[in-house]
Design a protein around this motif. Structure first.
Motif, PDB file in Angstrom:
ATOM      1  N   ASN A  61       2.197  -7.773   6.817  1.00 33.30           N
ATOM      2  CA  ASN A  61       3.406  -7.393   7.552  1.00 33.30           C
ATOM      3  C   ASN A  61       4.325  -6.616   6.611  1.00 33.30           C
ATOM      4  O   ASN A  61       4.088  -6.554   5.412  1.00 33.30           O
ATOM      5  CB  ASN A  61       4.086  -8.608   8.198  1.00 33.30           C
ATOM      6  CG  ASN A  61       4.693  -9.564   7.204  1.00 33.30           C
ATOM      7  OD1 ASN A  61       5.412  -9.159   6.292  1.00 33.30           O
ATOM      8  ND2 ASN A  61       4.421 -10.843   7.377  1.00 33.30           N
ATOM      9  N   GLY A  62       5.352  -6.038   7.167  1.00 28.33           N
ATOM     10  CA  GLY A  62       6.211  -5.142   6.407  1.00 28.33           C
ATOM     11  C   GLY A  62       7.000  -5.780   5.282  1.00 28.33           C
ATOM     12  O   GLY A  62       7.534  -5.081   4.430  1.00 28.33           O
ATOM     13  N   THR A  63       7.075  -7.103   5.252  1.00 35.76           N
ATOM     14  CA  THR A  63       7.818  -7.786   4.189  1.00 35.76           C
ATOM     15  C   THR A  63       6.918  -8.273   3.061  1.00 35.76           C
ATOM     16  O   THR A  63       7.380  -8.970   2.161  1.00 35.76           O
ATOM     17  CB  THR A  63       8.612  -8.981   4.755  1.00 35.76           C
ATOM     18  OG1 THR A  63       7.699  -9.961   5.248  1.00 35.76           O
ATOM     19  CG2 THR A  63       9.563  -8.538   5.852  1.00 35.76           C
ATOM     20  N   ASN A 116       2.870  -7.419  11.690  1.00 37.53           N
ATOM     21  CA  ASN A 116       4.302  -7.737  11.722  1.00 37.53           C
ATOM     22  C   ASN A 116       4.588  -9.023  12.473  1.00 37.53           C
ATOM     23  O   ASN A 116       5.453  -9.791  12.088  1.00 37.53           O
ATOM     24  CB  ASN A 116       5.090  -6.572  12.293  1.00 37.53           C
ATOM     25  CG  ASN A 116       5.189  -5.436  11.306  1.00 37.53           C
ATOM     26  OD1 ASN A 116       5.082  -5.631  10.101  1.00 37.53           O
ATOM     27  ND2 ASN A 116       5.376  -4.231  11.804  1.00 37.53           N
ATOM     28  N   SER A 117       3.919  -9.283  13.549  1.00 37.58           N
ATOM     29  CA  SER A 117       3.884 -10.576  14.236  1.00 37.58           C
ATOM     30  C   SER A 117       2.892 -10.450  15.377  1.00 37.58           C
ATOM     31  O   SER A 117       2.644  -9.345  15.877  1.00 37.58           O
ATOM     32  CB  SER A 117       5.257 -10.989  14.780  1.00 37.58           C
ATOM     33  OG  SER A 117       5.575 -10.275  15.955  1.00 37.58           O
ATOM     34  N   CYS A 168       2.565  -3.169   7.733  1.00 37.65           N
ATOM     35  CA  CYS A 168       3.616  -2.862   8.696  1.00 37.65           C
ATOM     36  C   CYS A 168       3.040  -2.129   9.905  1.00 37.65           C
ATOM     37  O   CYS A 168       2.091  -2.590  10.523  1.00 37.65           O
ATOM     38  CB  CYS A 168       4.747  -2.106   7.997  1.00 37.65           C
ATOM     39  SG  CYS A 168       6.313  -2.135   8.901  1.00 37.65           S
ATOM     40  N   ASP A 169       3.580  -0.983  10.251  1.00 34.56           N
ATOM     41  CA  ASP A 169       3.119  -0.297  11.457  1.00 34.56           C
ATOM     42  C   ASP A 169       1.726   0.299  11.328  1.00 34.56           C
ATOM     43  O   ASP A 169       1.128   0.688  12.334  1.00 34.56           O
ATOM     44  CB  ASP A 169       4.121   0.768  11.891  1.00 34.56           C
ATOM     45  CG  ASP A 169       5.243   0.184  12.739  1.00 34.56           C
ATOM     46  OD1 ASP A 169       5.088  -0.963  13.228  1.00 34.56           O
ATOM     47  OD2 ASP A 169       6.262   0.856  12.920  1.00 34.56           O
TER      48      ASP A 169
END
Length: 109
Positions: free
Chosen positions: A72-74, A39-40, A19-20
């Motif tokens: 990514n965060g997911t 994240n993208s 994520c971040d």
């Protein structure tokens, strides 16, 4: 935080970011020359003015490039699986069973 990342890079210690945390790495130039995800791509480009690693961006939930795991965060489950495999905390078979159970639950649909 940069001191920790620098130490890990200099000593071949696993760096894992989700994520971040991937945005932090991109913002500070750590992803400019290594394959990675986040994240993208658009998010990183728009959030990190010094980022110039677009050619190394991989469109995957989670990516392991050796001593760097990004996600990514997911992708929390896949991220955990990649870290466990890298650290060899269990056999690959046992980690895969853990992953499948947590992904599918008791009942596959």
């Amino acid at each position: 935080m940069k001191k920790i990342v620098d130490y890990c890079q200099l000593n071949s210690v696993l760096i894992s970011a989700i994520c971040d945390a991937t945005t932090f790495l991109a913002y500070n130039g750590y992803l400019n020359k290594v394959e990675h995800t986040g994240n993208s791509h658009d998010f990183i480009v728009n959030s990190c003015p010094n980022y110039c690693g677009s050619e190394f961006y991989i469109e995957k939930q989670c990516f392991n490039s050796g001593d760097l795991i990004t996600a990514n965060g997911t992708a929390t489950l896949k991220f955990a699986k990649e870290i466990m495999n890298h650290l060899k905390v269990y056999s690959e078979e046992k980690i895969q069973k853990w992953y499948d159970f947590n992904k599918n639950g008791f009942y596959e649909e």
